[in-house]
Scaffold this active site. Structure first.
Site, mmCIF file in Angstrom:
data_model
loop_
_atom_site.group_PDB
_atom_site.id
_atom_site.type_symbol
_atom_site.label_atom_id
_atom_site.label_comp_id
_atom_site.label_asym_id
_atom_site.label_seq_id
_atom_site.Cartn_x
_atom_site.Cartn_y
_atom_site.Cartn_z
ATOM 1 C CG ASP A 48 -1.991 -1.037 1.185
ATOM 2 O OD1 ASP A 48 -2.367 -1.442 0.073
ATOM 3 O OD2 ASP A 48 -2.463 -1.446 2.262
ATOM 4 C CE1 TYR A 76 3.786 -6.544 4.556
ATOM 5 C CE2 TYR A 76 3.343 -8.812 5.228
ATOM 6 C CZ TYR A 76 3.398 -7.833 4.244
ATOM 7 O OH TYR A 76 3.058 -8.145 2.948
ATOM 8 C CG ASP A 90 -4.832 2.531 5.515
ATOM 9 O OD1 ASP A 90 -5.848 3.241 5.300
ATOM 10 O OD2 ASP A 90 -4.107 2.111 4.591
ATOM 11 N NE ARG A 182 -4.909 -1.671 3.612
ATOM 12 C CZ ARG A 182 -5.925 -1.639 2.757
ATOM 13 N NH1 ARG A 182 -7.011 -0.940 3.038
ATOM 14 N NH2 ARG A 182 -5.860 -2.306 1.624
#
Length: 242
Positions: A48, A76, A90, A182
């Site tokens: 993203d 992550y 987000d 997310r």
């Protein structure tokens, strides 16, 4: 470097760049500096715009390896804001609801996170590139249209709480292809009987490729400029010998 035969490049994607922005910039650098009219290029694993970190870019014949990279395990580091939600899960959209957080302790958070390890079902975000009836889900979302997105099966190999302070939780996640961090933030918030959204995300690993293996787009441009200059000097020397 032979970009037609095929190169595999490791980048640290900048904040607010789309994955396409990075690929397009790399393509333009190669074409401009090396005088190549066409170059086949693609990436393995979309990030993203509000995420940074490891992105693998393949050129030429190496683009055939993209699919194999996409199926590799990813890691992550994510920062969640507890007690509030946004439509996109987000910071792309504004907070749309707030929830109590007084009951959330570090021990409750650790226990809740442990329930996400293993095979889970996850509904991708409405603000995502998931295709529904030939259109991307975000196209419906940005028009305020509701869509029915089917849950997907994925695997969370590891999830670790790194820090928790002032309703912000930093976690490390090792997961399979297709995981939306997310959406994981949304689900963690719900499991805590509260809400949550993502306020920071960095991909730190794809397979064996880590951030330490990656270069910035500026470093790549300098590298290609150097290759171009060396090529010109070599040509000039060859011409003098002739």
């Amino acid at each position: 470097m032979d970009f037609t035969e095929g190169e595999i490049l490791y980048f640290d994607k900048p904040l607010r760049w789309t994955s396409f922005d990075l690929v397009n910039k790399a393509r333009n650098i190669i074409r401009h500096q090396l005088g190549m009219k066409k170059i086949k290029i693609g990436h393995a694993g979309t990030l993203d715009p509000l995420a940074t970190g490891v992105m693998i870019v393949c050129t030429g014949r190496a683009t055939k390896k993209i699919e194999s990279f996409q199926y590799q395990t990813k890691e992550y580091i994510a920062t969640l804001k507890l007690g509030a939600t946004t439509p996109s899960f987000d910071l792309e959209t504004e907070v749309d609801a707030t929830f109590p957080t007084e009951h959330i302790t570090e021990s409750l958070l650790r226990e809740t996170l442990s329930h996400f390890i293993g095979e889970i079902k996850q509904i991708p975000p409405t603000y995502s590139a998931v295709k529904i009836n030939g259109k991307r889900a975000y196209e419906y979302a940005r028009k305020g249209e509701e869509v029915d997105i089917k849950p997907k099966t994925l695997v969370i190999d590891e999830i670790e709480l790194l820090s928790f302070d002032d309703n912000e939780a930093k976690i490390r996640v090792v997961c399979s292809k297709g995981t939306y961090i997310r959406a994981l933030a949304r689900d963690i918030g719900e499991a805590l009987n509260s809400g949550a959204h993502l306020i920071g995300l960095q991909r730190t690993r794809i397979g064996d490729v880590t951030l330490s293996d990656c270069m910035t787009i500026e470093q790549f441009e300098e590298k290609i400029e150097q290759i171009s200059e060396e090529y010109k000097i070599s040509n000039d020397n060859n011409n003098k010998e002739l």
